[in-house]
Design an enzyme around this catalytic site. Structure first.
Site: not given
Length: 758
Positions: A344, A350, A422, A634, A655
């Site tokens: 991501d 992350e 997802w 992002e 992102h």
């Protein structure tokens, strides 16, 4: 490959007793059975739970880094095979073998919100050297308890926090106890995904002093990798380098990194020391440097750009510089996030393989680079992760390391229920690969995960036929959602989910047909038919208004083919109205953004699609470009107009998901589309619109390069194309004229049509 035939079958996995930050170095001196000049071939096979670097006689066996990369280690641990004939055949006397072992992803304390997720507490490495002599005899040297270990010059190594290298420890580190570690050798597989490599080097474009007096270095591009340099200073002195993507008030903007320290430290020996922190990586454009001896100049250090090896396949340029920069930002976003797995973001605590990001972006990624092997490896991890969940649900991230997380009480994620977008990565990524590369054998490999995903949705489909149960993330990061609640979207989450189910079931039917699975194809067609009927009955009124009446629901319903005929036309008109009412500012999040321009252009609103693309006020694709972005953000407003950073907890400046509009740019503005899987046949259909006077696009297919260049002058459109030999193409001009051509170069002239005028 069976375990018995594994090239590491008799190689021990070695670990050493050492503090977590220290990278142990394993050594062995091996006497060869015959003189070096009698060596015909030599191959080294190695892997690790962690990351490793291997040397023979002090020479690195590969230029790749962070080996073996990140896979779902519980089921797939890749080993690497290196041809080391030259170094083994060179010189005389015993061979000196070295293995340097770091934490990598295996013991990386991965995740966010204090997850600190590890695959295990102990890292280990194994290797086998196979030497064949000219007389046909062979010799095998493997890792064993006869190897020794010592502390290396790496005293701290973390993907998130950075690396410390002490040049004073480069000779004769403290000895460590060596242990053999048991692992499941059935997990060993040959590496098929591309290695991680150093791809290019950037020099500083500016060195300045911050308001607080810190030395700031700007490399001019948000990148992923590290800084390397050679320097001489006083023994024991240290140089400390912090990394960040942006500046705020003239200082490094560290807050978006959350728990990631992103700091490297280098301790000097008094000699000329060379440093390169290869057991970490950072997402950054800027660094601040503390402790540099003497004057820091533009030639003092350089940034090394690191990502998985991928060949660039698609190129686009046009008359609008802001669009060219948007494409540049998308390309660099892919570089930074295609590092072993599609992540991501590459900078904060992350850096995970979120499935929704890739579901949105896969088609764009495939045009920009050859991702066939890279995404193949990731989809094999997705299959294993899904297969091993209790309910065969596609995880939100792959590899799914957060099952080992230590989240604080009260924090949870919807791990065990199917999630639209997802989970649909199990279908949409194979769909993108199928149309880009046309590999039916690989489609067959991906098909079981497609089935598991669709099966996992069924418990959450109500009697109405709608996917209105379970946990959904919906239109994540809707720009109208508050910074602290990115799931608070305008789009009804069940409308989003049901549209996604229709798309996934439709492609499952297509895949089943390709694979000769007739019963499956009928089953999935029935699911798609049921879903479409339910969607129209419950979510669409006679005026074509879709429940929640926002851009995302129309974009999905139109682009996924849920709506037909008059309803589709009415929905397109309503979408265009909403886009105009918003002042051509973007109103979609992760779910809708890849499709909103497609939905406009496919329902006769090309002008509106161009105006939406070219709008400069936030939220828009051009706003970050006008703010100096060099990668995709992002959030639409990761940086606010006053130069301060968005207050949201998630504020990455690299992102790629919202950059998925470039797929539309390449195919609609650029005009190159696959007419059949793998571009075995091509459709050339440039659609000029207001604000862009010319465009040039190329894409390297498996059969060779396809190019399309168009220019509008005084209302006349001139299109020049080039095709690989024997590749057929249908050429469609804006005035509706069609031409069938095969191979070679061709030129067409027609009217630019009214779409060019705003």
């Amino acid at each position: 490959m069976t375990t018995a035939l594994s090239p590491l079958r008799d190689a021990a996995f070695l670990s050493a007793t050492a503090p977590e930050g220290i990278a142990p170095r394993f050594r062995f001196e091996a006497a060869l059975d015959k003189p070096r000049d009698e060596v015909a071939t030599a191959a080294l096979v190695a892997t690790a739970h962690g990351v490793y670097e291997a040397k023979i006689d002090g020479v690195a066996v590969t230029e790749s880094v962070l080996n073996p990369g990140w896979t779902s280690y519980e089921w797939r641990l890749a080993y690497q095979d290196y041809d080391v004939t030259d170094v083994v055949a060179r010189g005389a006397g015993p061979l000196r073998l070295e293995l340097l072992l770091g934490n990598g992803w295996y013991r990386g304390r991965l995740g966010f919100a204090g997850a600190n997720a590890n695959y295990g507490d102990e890292i280990s490495v194994a290797a086998a050297l196979e030497v064949t002599y000219r007389d046909g005899s062979s010799q095998r040297i493997v890792t064993s308890n006869a190897w020794t270990a010592e502390e290396s010059d790496i005293t701290r190594n973390s993907l998130y926090n950075g690396q410390t290298i002490d040049a004073n420890l480069r000779v004769g580190g403290t000895s460590l106890e060596v242990r053999e570690v048991d692992i499941d050798r059935a997990t060993l597989i040959p590496q098929t995904s591309p290695p991680i490599v150093r791809n290019e080097v950037l020099s500083p474009v500016e060195i300045s002093t911050s308001p607080s007096g810190r030395t700031i270095v700007d490399f001019g591009q948000n990148l992923v990798g590290w800084v390397r340099f050679s320097v001489r200073g006083e023994p024991g002195d240290s140089i400390r380098i912090r990394h960040a993507e942006v500046l705020e008030d003239g200082e490094l903007g560290m807050r978006p990194l959350r728990g990631a320290e992103a700091t490297d430290e280098f301790i000097l020996s008094g000699e000329l020391d060379s440093f390169e922190p290869t057991f970490t990586f950072h997402g950054f454009r800027y660094i601040d440097v503390d402790g540099w001896p003497g004057e820091l100049g533009p030639n003092s250090l350089e940034a090394v750009v690191v990502h998985s090896e991928m060949e660039r396949t698609g190129h686009f340029t046009c008359s609008e510089p802001l669009v060219n920069q948007l494409v540049h930002n998308s390309v660099w976003g892919q570089k930074g996030n295609f590092l072993s797995v599609p992540t991501d973001c590459p900078q904060r605590d992350e850096r995970l393989g979120w499935t929704g990001d890739l579901a949105a972006y896969a088609a764009s990624a495939n045009f920009q680079f050859d991702t066939s092997d890279f995404l193949d490896g990731w989809l094999r991890d997705l299959l294993e992760e899904t297969r091993h969940t209790e309910d065969k649900v596609v995880p939100l991230i792959v590899p799914e390391v957060l099952k080992y997380a230590h989240f604080p009480d009260g924090f949870s994620l919807p791990w065990h229920r199917a999630t639209a977008v997802w989970g649909d990565a199990a279908v949409w990524v194979p769909q993108a690969l199928w149309w880009s590369y046309g590999d039916a054998a690989r489609l067959a490999d991906y098909y079981p995960a497609i089935v598991m995903h669709l099966d996992s949705i069924e418990p959450d489909v109500s009697d109405t036929g709608l996917w209105d149960g379970g946990n959904q993330l919906g239109d994540w990061l809707d720009p109208d959602a508050p910074p602290e609640d990115p799931a608070a979207a305008k789009a009804d989450a069940s409308v989003v989910a049901t549209a996604c189910l229709y798309r996934s079931a439709s492609f499952a039917a297509e895949a089943a047909d390709v694979l000769g699975k007739r019963d499956d194809a009928e089953r999935w067609r029935a699911v798609a038919s049921r879903t479409r009927k339910a969607f129209v009955e419950h979510y669409v009124d006679s005026r074509g208004v879709v429940r929640s009446d926002c851009a995302t629901v129309y974009a999905l319903a139109i682009t996924f083919g849920v709506l037909e005929g008059q309803l589709r036309e009415l929905a397109g008109n309503r979408l265009a109205d909403l886009v105009r009412e918003s002042g051509y500012r973007v109103t979609t999040g992760f779910a809708g953004t890849p499709y909103v321009t497609w939905a406009l252009s496919e329902t006769g609103h090309l002008q509106d699609a161009y105006r939406l693309l070219l709008e400069r006020e936030s939220p828009s694709w051009m706003y970050p470009v006008t703010m100096g972005a060099t990668t995709i953000w992002e959030r639409w407003d990761s940086m606010l107009p006053d130069g301060t950073i968005n207050s949201g907890e998630m504020t990455s400046f690299n992102h790629y998901a919202l950059g998925a509009v470039v797929d539309w740019v390449y195919q609609v503005v650029g005009g190159i589309r696959p007419a059949s899987p793998g571009y075995a046949s091509v459709r050339i259909q440039p659609q000029p619109g207001p604000g862009i006077d010319w465009a040039e696009t190329t894409y390297r297919t498996a059969n060779g390069p396809v190019s399309c260049a168009w220019r509008v002058t005084d209302g006349e459109l001139r299109v020049e194309i080039a095709l690989p030999d024997d590749v057929p193409a249908e050429v469609i001009l804006p005035d509706g004229s069609r031409f069938a051509v095969t191979g070679g170069a061709h030129e067409f002239v027609g009217a630019a049509e009214a779409s060019m005028t705003a």
